[in-house]
Structures are given as structure tokens and as C-alpha cells.
Design a protein around this motif. Structure first.
Motif, PDB file in Angstrom:
ATOM      1  N   VAL A  33       0.848  -1.187   0.000  1.00 52.89           N
ATOM      2  CA  VAL A  33       0.000   0.000   0.000  1.00 52.89           C
ATOM      3  C   VAL A  33       0.885   1.239   0.000  1.00 52.89           C
ATOM      4  O   VAL A  33       2.079   1.161   0.318  1.00 52.89           O
ATOM      5  CB  VAL A  33      -0.929   0.021   1.241  1.00 52.89           C
ATOM      6  CG1 VAL A  33      -1.925  -1.122   1.195  1.00 52.89           C
ATOM      7  CG2 VAL A  33      -0.111  -0.040   2.528  1.00 52.89           C
ATOM      8  N   PRO A  34       0.346   2.403  -0.346  1.00 53.63           N
ATOM      9  CA  PRO A  34       1.132   3.644  -0.312  1.00 53.63           C
ATOM     10  C   PRO A  34       1.591   3.954   1.105  1.00 53.63           C
ATOM     11  O   PRO A  34       1.029   3.447   2.085  1.00 53.63           O
ATOM     12  CB  PRO A  34       0.149   4.702  -0.822  1.00 53.63           C
ATOM     13  CG  PRO A  34      -0.850   3.945  -1.618  1.00 53.63           C
ATOM     14  CD  PRO A  34      -0.990   2.624  -0.928  1.00 53.63           C
ATOM     15  N   PRO A  35       2.632   4.792   1.251  1.00 51.64           N
ATOM     16  CA  PRO A  35       3.159   5.091   2.581  1.00 51.64           C
ATOM     17  C   PRO A  35       2.203   5.891   3.464  1.00 51.64           C
ATOM     18  O   PRO A  35       2.354   5.897   4.682  1.00 51.64           O
ATOM     19  CB  PRO A  35       4.432   5.898   2.278  1.00 51.64           C
ATOM     20  CG  PRO A  35       4.221   6.452   0.915  1.00 51.64           C
ATOM     21  CD  PRO A  35       3.419   5.432   0.184  1.00 51.64           C
ATOM     22  N   ILE A  36       1.232   6.560   2.855  1.00 52.64           N
ATOM     23  CA  ILE A  36       0.239   7.297   3.635  1.00 52.64           C
ATOM     24  C   ILE A  36      -1.129   6.679   3.354  1.00 52.64           C
ATOM     25  O   ILE A  36      -1.609   6.693   2.219  1.00 52.64           O
ATOM     26  CB  ILE A  36       0.222   8.792   3.281  1.00 52.64           C
ATOM     27  CG1 ILE A  36       1.589   9.427   3.549  1.00 52.64           C
ATOM     28  CG2 ILE A  36      -0.859   9.519   4.080  1.00 52.64           C
ATOM     29  CD1 ILE A  36       1.672  10.893   3.167  1.00 52.64           C
ATOM     30  N   LEU A  37      -1.753   6.147   4.385  1.00 55.52           N
ATOM     31  CA  LEU A  37      -3.088   5.552   4.274  1.00 55.52           C
ATOM     32  C   LEU A  37      -4.077   6.397   5.068  1.00 55.52           C
ATOM     33  O   LEU A  37      -3.815   6.730   6.229  1.00 55.52           O
ATOM     34  CB  LEU A  37      -3.106   4.121   4.824  1.00 55.52           C
ATOM     35  CG  LEU A  37      -2.571   3.015   3.918  1.00 55.52           C
ATOM     36  CD1 LEU A  37      -2.640   1.679   4.657  1.00 55.52           C
ATOM     37  CD2 LEU A  37      -3.369   2.927   2.623  1.00 55.52           C
ATOM     38  N   ILE A  38      -5.205   6.701   4.465  1.00 57.96           N
ATOM     39  CA  ILE A  38      -6.226   7.521   5.116  1.00 57.96           C
ATOM     40  C   ILE A  38      -7.518   6.721   5.163  1.00 57.96           C
ATOM     41  O   ILE A  38      -8.079   6.367   4.125  1.00 57.96           O
ATOM     42  CB  ILE A  38      -6.439   8.849   4.351  1.00 57.96           C
ATOM     43  CG1 ILE A  38      -5.115   9.634   4.274  1.00 57.96           C
ATOM     44  CG2 ILE A  38      -7.527   9.676   5.025  1.00 57.96           C
ATOM     45  CD1 ILE A  38      -5.184  10.837   3.363  1.00 57.96           C
ATOM     46  N   GLU A  39      -7.965   6.404   6.381  1.00 58.23           N
ATOM     47  CA  GLU A  39      -9.228   5.681   6.532  1.00 58.23           C
ATOM     48  C   GLU A  39     -10.391   6.663   6.465  1.00 58.23           C
ATOM     49  O   GLU A  39     -10.367   7.723   7.092  1.00 58.23           O
ATOM     50  CB  GLU A  39      -9.270   4.932   7.861  1.00 58.23           C
ATOM     51  CG  GLU A  39     -10.529   4.083   8.022  1.00 58.23           C
ATOM     52  CD  GLU A  39     -10.555   3.298   9.323  1.00 58.23           C
ATOM     53  OE1 GLU A  39     -11.539   2.564   9.539  1.00 58.23           O
ATOM     54  OE2 GLU A  39      -9.606   3.436  10.119  1.00 58.23           O
ATOM     55  N   VAL A  40     -11.424   6.302   5.725  1.00 52.85           N
ATOM     56  CA  VAL A  40     -12.561   7.196   5.522  1.00 52.85           C
ATOM     57  C   VAL A  40     -13.859   6.417   5.673  1.00 52.85           C
ATOM     58  O   VAL A  40     -13.884   5.192   5.711  1.00 52.85           O
ATOM     59  CB  VAL A  40     -12.524   7.848   4.111  1.00 52.85           C
ATOM     60  CG1 VAL A  40     -11.253   8.651   3.909  1.00 52.85           C
ATOM     61  CG2 VAL A  40     -12.673   6.785   3.015  1.00 52.85           C
ATOM     62  N   THR A  41     -14.947   7.160   5.783  1.00 56.81           N
ATOM     63  CA  THR A  41     -16.284   6.601   5.606  1.00 56.81           C
ATOM     64  C   THR A  41     -16.819   7.175   4.297  1.00 56.81           C
ATOM     65  O   THR A  41     -16.458   8.276   3.901  1.00 56.81           O
ATOM     66  CB  THR A  41     -17.218   7.003   6.757  1.00 56.81           C
ATOM     67  OG1 THR A  41     -17.266   8.438   6.843  1.00 56.81           O
ATOM     68  CG2 THR A  41     -16.710   6.446   8.082  1.00 56.81           C
ATOM     69  N   GLY A  42     -17.650   6.440   3.610  1.00 54.24           N
ATOM     70  CA  GLY A  42     -18.152   6.916   2.326  1.00 54.24           C
ATOM     71  C   GLY A  42     -17.065   6.960   1.272  1.00 54.24           C
ATOM     72  O   GLY A  42     -16.785   8.006   0.674  1.00 54.24           O
ATOM     73  N   LEU A  43     -16.410   5.815   1.058  1.00 51.25           N
ATOM     74  CA  LEU A  43     -15.254   5.767   0.154  1.00 51.25           C
ATOM     75  C   LEU A  43     -15.597   6.249  -1.256  1.00 51.25           C
ATOM     76  O   LEU A  43     -14.811   6.957  -1.885  1.00 51.25           O
ATOM     77  CB  LEU A  43     -14.697   4.345   0.102  1.00 51.25           C
ATOM     78  CG  LEU A  43     -13.416   4.164  -0.723  1.00 51.25           C
ATOM     79  CD1 LEU A  43     -12.243   4.803  -0.012  1.00 51.25           C
ATOM     80  CD2 LEU A  43     -13.134   2.682  -0.976  1.00 51.25           C
TER      81      LEU A  43
END
Length: 295
Positions: A62-72
């Protein structure tokens, strides 16, 4: 003690930093305290939760920065719109992927924010497919009535309604595993008498829960509200003082038609729902007692 975590990455240019910052703020990041000096400047973006993940044995997938979201999907649409406004259309197709399932039970899309000859930043936006992900563990009741004992207090007044409620309650209990000998029924004249009977039954400690069923129609009773308030108060007080769950299945309706709808004609059967609530509350109480009993 660890208080927080900050990931610092270099961005190729001030223009790229501004563009990226606007995108992140539009997506919901909180702007933190930035800085600026003669050598450069920094932009702080704050999120409610941060994690540090380390990998060995293989390169991260995966990329070095992961951002968890709702409503992808909505986030993907917002990022795509931003990309189309800042890159050529043919570039966007190469820099932005579609949301796809991963092997770790989630969906993920990646975006590369390039600036000239620089590789720029690579980000991944993801959303868990587990509906309980990130939620605190909670004690919840099961819907098995096996081994539980119930008393049902039913008012005879408006029997055309209360008989339907009683049938719904029995249906829920028997379907959930309650034995016929584990259910005791008590009939009282009207809703006014329900709290007294429920209290006596609860005080015997022979039952795990009491189910109360009745029906009040405004058109038939001039003192409708006074009766309802006292019935509700009495049932609630009995529950609080005896510690035995009391399921509330006393209908308060304007008309007979409304009552029929709530007794199984259109809007489900409130007697069935009251019995299900009683089963769940007994299960919760049993689970709450277990740690104490184990001490």
C-alpha cells in the motif's frame, strides 16, 4: 507516555503543497498549526486517529500514507474532481485508481500527486468492509429464550387488540426457544391494573422478565393521558425497584384502526416486539452478572 504521532513528508513545491492542502481540508482534515521560515513552510493536517505500521519480509503493498474514511465512493468522486481540475485528463487515468477490494477485508483506491519531474506523494484511501470495524466492543443480548422464564400481563379491555398482542408475544417466545411451561399468563381487567400485577409477579423472583400488554384508545377514555402516564410510571417503577426487566407493550392510539395496525395488521405486532426486547434484556443481565459471579 505517547501523546500523538506525526508523519512528515517533503512536497516538491509550494504550489503542490497548497493544492494538496486544499484537497485534504475539503475532505475533512482539521488544519493544525503550520510554520514558515526563510527555508520553507509546513502545513499540519490533523486527523482524529493515527497509527504506525511497520513491515518486514516484503515491500508494503500500500502507499506510505493511508487515510481511513467513511463513504469511500464519495471521497473517490471528490478526489477525482480535484484531480481533473489540476491534471490533464489522460494523466488522471494513470494517477488515480478505482476503489477495489483488498485481501484485508476493505476497499482501497490510490492517488499519486505528482509535480513536474517529482514523484510527489502517494496516498491510499480505504474503508473497512467490516460493519463493526472501529466500534467499541459492546455487550449485547442474544435472542435465545431457552431456559428463561417469563410472565405476561395482559389487559382484557380492548381484547380485540390485546389478544393479538398476546399471540404475538407467545409466538416470539416459543420461536426463540422458550418452553410452554416457562411462560405464565395473567389477565387483568384493564391497563390501569397492569403495574400492580407486574409488580407482584416480579417480586416473586420466579421470572426472568415481565411482558406487559394493553391498549388505550383516546376516543374511548376521557382521562386517557392520566391513565397512560400512571401505567407507564408504575411499570417503570416496578422494573427499577425489583431489578426484573419489564417489556412495555401497552399501546396508546387515537383510533381502533391505529391499534389494529400496530397489533399485526400493518405496522408489525408490538406484542412480538415486546417479547423480543424481554429476551434480549434477560440475556444482557445474564452476561453482566457473569464477571461478578466469577470473582
Amino acid at each position: 507516555m505517547i501523546k500523538g504521532m506525526t508523519l512528515v513528508r517533503e512536497v516538491a513545491s509550494a504550489e503542490a503543497l497548497d493544492k494538496f492542502g486544499r484537497l485534504m481540508l475539503d475532505l475533512g482534515f482539521e488544519q493544525g498549526k503550520g510554520w514558515e521560515d526563510e527555508n520553507g513552510r509546513g502545513l499540519a493536517l490533523l486527523a482524529p486517529l493515527g497509527n504506525l505500521e511497520l513491515v518486514t519480509g516484503r515491500a508494503p503493498s500500500v502507499p506510505p500514507i493511508l487515510i481511513e474514511v467513511t463513504g469511500l465512493d464519495a471521497v473517490h468522486a471528490a478526489v477525482e474532481k480535484w484531480m481533473l481540475a489540476n491534471y490533464r485528463t489522460e494523466e488522471v487515468a494513470a494517477l488515480l485508481t478505482k476503489p477495489e477490494l483488498t485481501h484485508w477485508n476493505s476497499r482501497l483506491f490510490t492517488v499519486s500527486l505528482k509535480d513536474g519531474a517529482s514523484d510527489g506523494l502517494s496516498l491510499g484511501f480505504w474503508q473497512s468492509e467490516n460493519p463493526l470495524h472501529g466500534k467499541p466492543a459492546a455487550i449485547e443480548g442474544d435472542l435465545s429464550a431457552q431456559g428463561m422464564r417469563f410472565a405476561i400481563v395482559t389487559a382484557r379491555w380492548n381484547a380485540v387488540i390485546t389478544d393479538r398482542l398476546l399471540q404475538g408475544s407467545l409466538d416470539a417466545l416459543y420461536r426463540s426457544g422458550a418452553g410452554r411451561t416457562d411462560v405464565e399468563m395473567v389477565r387483568v381487567p384493564g391497563a390501569w391494573e397492569i403495574p400492580s400485577a407486574a409488580r407482584k409477579l416480579a417480586e416473586t423472583k420466579r421470572f426472568d422478565a415481565i411482558i406487559t400488554l394493553g391498549c388505550l384508545l383516546r376516543g374511548e377514555t376521557a382521562h386517557y393521558e392520566a391513565i397512560y402516564n400512571e401505567v407507564a410510571r408504575g411499570i417503570g417503577q416496578s422494573q427499577q425497584e425489583t431489578g426484573i426487566p419489564h417489556a412495555f407493550g401497552v399501546l396508546t392510539c387515537e383510533t381502533l384502526e391505529q391499534a389494529l395496525d400496530r397489533a399485526g395488521v400493518k405496522a408489525g405486532n408490538k406484542g412480538f416486539e415486546a417479547a423480543v426486547a424481554a429476551i434480549e434484556m434477560v440475556s444482557i443481565q445474564q452476561k453482566l452478572r457473569r464477571p461478578q459471579e466469577g470473582k
